[in-house]
Design a protein around this motif. Structure first.
Motif, PDB file in Angstrom:
ATOM      1  N   ARG A  49      -7.555  -0.291   1.243  1.00 13.67           N
ATOM      2  CA  ARG A  49      -7.242  -0.759   1.383  1.00 13.67           C
ATOM      3  C   ARG A  49      -6.472  -0.131   2.968  1.00 13.67           C
ATOM      4  O   ARG A  49      -6.397  -1.095   3.813  1.00 13.67           O
ATOM      5  CB  ARG A  49      -5.691  -1.004   0.991  1.00 13.67           C
ATOM      6  CG  ARG A  49      -5.428  -1.662  -0.202  1.00 13.67           C
ATOM      7  CD  ARG A  49      -4.332  -1.388  -0.321  1.00 13.67           C
ATOM      8  NE  ARG A  49      -3.821  -3.399  -1.881  1.00 13.67           N
ATOM      9  CZ  ARG A  49      -2.732  -3.983  -1.484  1.00 13.67           C
ATOM     10  NH1 ARG A  49      -2.075  -3.435  -0.860  1.00 13.67           N
ATOM     11  NH2 ARG A  49      -2.950  -5.071  -2.709  1.00 13.67           N
ATOM     12  N   GLU A  86      -7.472   2.526  -4.050  1.00 18.16           N
ATOM     13  CA  GLU A  86      -7.127   0.956  -3.431  1.00 18.16           C
ATOM     14  C   GLU A  86      -6.445   1.451  -2.122  1.00 18.16           C
ATOM     15  O   GLU A  86      -6.910   0.591  -1.555  1.00 18.16           O
ATOM     16  CB  GLU A  86      -6.258   0.755  -4.416  1.00 18.16           C
ATOM     17  CG  GLU A  86      -6.072  -0.580  -4.420  1.00 18.16           C
ATOM     18  CD  GLU A  86      -6.918  -1.528  -4.023  1.00 18.16           C
ATOM     19  OE1 GLU A  86      -5.835  -2.600  -3.927  1.00 18.16           O
ATOM     20  OE2 GLU A  86      -7.703  -1.640  -4.847  1.00 18.16           O
ATOM     21  N   VAL A  87      -6.100   2.728  -2.331  1.00 15.47           N
ATOM     22  CA  VAL A  87      -5.695   3.184  -0.831  1.00 15.47           C
ATOM     23  C   VAL A  87      -6.335   3.262   0.068  1.00 15.47           C
ATOM     24  O   VAL A  87      -6.131   2.582   1.031  1.00 15.47           O
ATOM     25  CB  VAL A  87      -3.857   4.434  -0.736  1.00 15.47           C
ATOM     26  CG1 VAL A  87      -3.680   4.607   0.337  1.00 15.47           C
ATOM     27  CG2 VAL A  87      -3.204   3.689  -2.234  1.00 15.47           C
ATOM     28  N   THR A 104       0.950  -0.799  -0.126  1.00 16.85           N
ATOM     29  CA  THR A 104      -0.098   0.108   0.321  1.00 16.85           C
ATOM     30  C   THR A 104       0.459   1.364  -0.047  1.00 16.85           C
ATOM     31  O   THR A 104       0.797   2.044  -0.620  1.00 16.85           O
ATOM     32  CB  THR A 104      -1.180   0.013   1.098  1.00 16.85           C
ATOM     33  OG1 THR A 104      -1.838  -1.326   1.296  1.00 16.85           O
ATOM     34  CG2 THR A 104      -1.559   0.944   1.378  1.00 16.85           C
TER      35      THR A 104
END
Length: 150
Positions: free
Chosen positions: A96, A92-93, A74
């Protein structure tokens, strides 16, 4: 005299038993020390600050080696966002770090609470107990309209 109503349904025939159909797997917890960011990448300063924040976080006490590995991947995405402007990685970060309880909403969903919440609850309940008479004073019943002949 037996209980009232129909006999309870056999638990094996119930549609919902509120029990987990898949048994839990209990693992031995092995805390992993937070790693440093690797030297083979020229990390963006924002990513270095971000990584240091995660290393200091309360959640870090519960991270295993696999957790740190996932967070390292990440960090690479975080670095690409800030150094190369790849903002398409932001979603996406966000997903996560939500798995780690990054925001108050994430922590609530994961049922995480800080230890000081228990202390605050204890202080809140430490008020002297008062009875209804102390809170409301002396209450008097009024005669009902039927009793007065109205």
């Amino acid at each position: 005299m037996a209980g009232r109503g129909p006999r309870p349904k056999d638990p094996d025939r119930r549609a919902r038993g509120n029990r987990d159909p898949v048994p839990q797997t209990v693992l031995r917890f092995e805390r992993a020390d937070p790693p440093d960011l690797p030297d083979d990448v020229d990390w963006h300063p924002r990513t270095q600050e971000w990584w240091a924040m995660w290393r200091r976080s309360a959640q870090a006490d519960t991270f295993t080696e696999t957790d740190w590995s996932f967070l390292m991947d990440t960090a690479l995405m975080h670095h690409a966002m800030w150094s190369k402007g790849q903002w398409t990685l932001a979603a996406e970060v966000r997903l996560r770090v939500a798995k780690y309880g990054a925001t108050p909403e994430d922590r609530a969903r994961l049922r995480m609470v800080f230890a000081d919440a228990d202390e605050k609850d204890e202080k809140r309940g430490a008020r002297p107990a008062t009875g209804a008479r102390e809170r409301h004073g002396v209450l008097k019943a009024l005669p009902s309209p039927a009793a007065s002949g109205e």
